[in-house]
Write an enzyme that holds these catalytic residues in place. Sequence first.
Site: not given
Length: 180
Positions: A33, A64, A139, A159
């Site tokens: 990355e 990403d 997260g 979600k």
Amino acid sequence: MSLLFVTTNAGKVREARDYLDADVEQFDYDYAEIQSDELAEIAARGARESFEAAGGDEPVIVDDSGLFVGGLEGFPGPYSSYVEDTLGIERVWKLAEDLDDRAAAFRSVVAYADGETVETFTGEVPGRIVAPRGTGGFGFDPIFEHDGETFAEMDTAAKNAVSHRGRALASLADWLAERE
């Protein structure tokens, strides 16, 4: 059509299958990355590398994502994973707690690569930063509120129905349908 989703997260693969009219398989590959302020640049580079690593036979997709906080000038943005690992969500909440502007957005870029083409598709969901609530998700979900509920308070189906990744995958699905 068959696609390889470059991820270690089986939940992301399930979400992709819900949006794409394709056979989506997980490809567990740790691409290098790059460091960039642009999600699209990171995802596109990862997709190119992953396509080659997968043997160049099937198209790949890479995503990403990041949390962009308005009052923090977009921080943590593409560095969200690193910031979560090093600072944690409580400290990010503390940084944002006294801001006048706690508007935020989760953004995702899905990059598609097939050896000839690399295309990127962006999805975003608006919200704001709040004190941690909820036990679900992962997260920054406990501090990201969308329409009165944090992502950590939502069940997976709710979600996914509003997710930034889902929005990017829907754009990819439209683009793939146009190519047929």
